[in-house]
Design an enzyme around this catalytic site. Structure first.
Site, PDB file in Angstrom:
ATOM      1  N   ASP A 114       0.859  -1.188   0.000  1.00 41.25           N
ATOM      2  CA  ASP A 114       0.000   0.000   0.000  1.00 41.25           C
ATOM      3  C   ASP A 114       0.891   1.232   0.000  1.00 41.25           C
ATOM      4  O   ASP A 114       1.721   1.401   0.905  1.00 41.25           O
ATOM      5  CB  ASP A 114      -0.899   0.022   1.241  1.00 41.25           C
ATOM      6  CG  ASP A 114      -1.991  -1.042   1.188  1.00 41.25           C
ATOM      7  OD1 ASP A 114      -1.974  -1.840   0.239  1.00 41.25           O
ATOM      8  OD2 ASP A 114      -2.841  -1.062   2.091  1.00 41.25           O
ATOM      9  N   ASP A 116     -15.423  -3.192  -1.623  1.00 39.52           N
ATOM     10  CA  ASP A 116     -15.117  -2.981  -0.213  1.00 39.52           C
ATOM     11  C   ASP A 116     -16.433  -2.796   0.522  1.00 39.52           C
ATOM     12  O   ASP A 116     -17.262  -1.974   0.109  1.00 39.52           O
ATOM     13  CB  ASP A 116     -14.239  -1.738  -0.039  1.00 39.52           C
ATOM     14  CG  ASP A 116     -12.977  -1.792  -0.890  1.00 39.52           C
ATOM     15  OD1 ASP A 116     -12.484  -2.908  -1.129  1.00 39.52           O
ATOM     16  OD2 ASP A 116     -12.492  -0.733  -1.312  1.00 39.52           O
TER      17      ASP A 116
END
Length: 244
Positions: A8, A129
């Site tokens: 990330d 998500d």
């Protein structure tokens, strides 16, 4: 089922967030390309990259780091974060990214997914998500009124390579993935599902392997492989031999 380590990116560094909150970040590595090489050495078959700044800004932000990662490794990559149009998809695929992940754009503009799948067959992944089963967008800052299963069903027949399902409540919390929700999604669609969020031990990976037959193609792990809670090489070996 394969184990997929995550990188990330925030301001060019490898970080992990807790529950998607930008202010709750931990920097694990200043050199993402070095980190990518380390995961490759430990047996990773695919690398998951997220441009966190891009996800919040709605446009690519960490291109230099992404390019460095792609040049540093031979294994394929998948990238998400701030990808909202065809030119951006094309630019990243030209850079050497294997698959591009559409998240917010997929929820807001399903036609983009359909067009992207037509133009770049086998190279488009949808990221869903969810918080309490409802889809969240804009770097998880906004929860919609759409269920994860309903959104996933919308992409049947488009040619989507995979759906990455992240349970936000579990992400970065080291509490284990939401097995029931992941299984329910996988059973509702024919598209392969990659589980994400909370995968924090070899036991979690074993638990996901028990529902592999429902359509689980992989498990993304981030914080756990950085802290050592999961030894990536051991996790890869576990999935290759089909269990403990």
């Amino acid at each position: 089922m394969i184990v997929i380590p995550a990188i990330d990116l925030k301001e060019g560094k490898c970080v992990r967030l807790e529950q998607g909150l930008m202010e709750k970040d931990t920097v694990f590595c200043d050199n993402p390309a070095d980190q990518a090489r380390a995961w490759e050495r430990q047996g990773a078959e695919l690398l998951h990259i997220v441009d966190l700044d891009g996800a919040f800004a709605g446009e690519p932000k960490n291109r230099a780091s992404i390019e460095a990662i792609v040049k540093a490794i031979a294994i394929p990559t998948q990238l998400g974060g701030g990808i909202r149009d065809i030119p951006t998809i094309e630019a990243y695929l030209s850079l050497g990214i294997g698959r591009v992940i559409l998240g917010t754009a997929a929820q807001r503009n399903p036609e983009l997914v359909e067009e992207a799948c037509r133009l770049f067959p086998g190279r488009i992944v949808v990221g869903i998500d969810a918080k309490d089963g409802m889809v969240a967008v804009q770097g998880w800052a906004e929860v919609t009124g759409v269920t994860a299963v309903d959104l996933a069903k919308r992409f049947e027949g488009y040619g989507v390579a995979a759906i990455i399902y992240t349970d936000i409540a579990r992400d970065g919390m080291m509490q284990g993935p939401n097995i029931a929700a992941t299984r329910a999604l996988a059973e509702a669609i024919s598209i392969p599902v990659i589980a994400s969020g909370g995968v924090s031990s070899l036991k979690d990976i074993e638990n996901l392997m028990t529902i592999e037959a429902s359509g689980i193609a992989g498990a993304i792990t981030g914080k756990a492989v950085y802290t050592g809670a999961i030894n990536l090489a051991e996790a890869v070996a576990l999935t290759k031999r089909g269990g403990a």
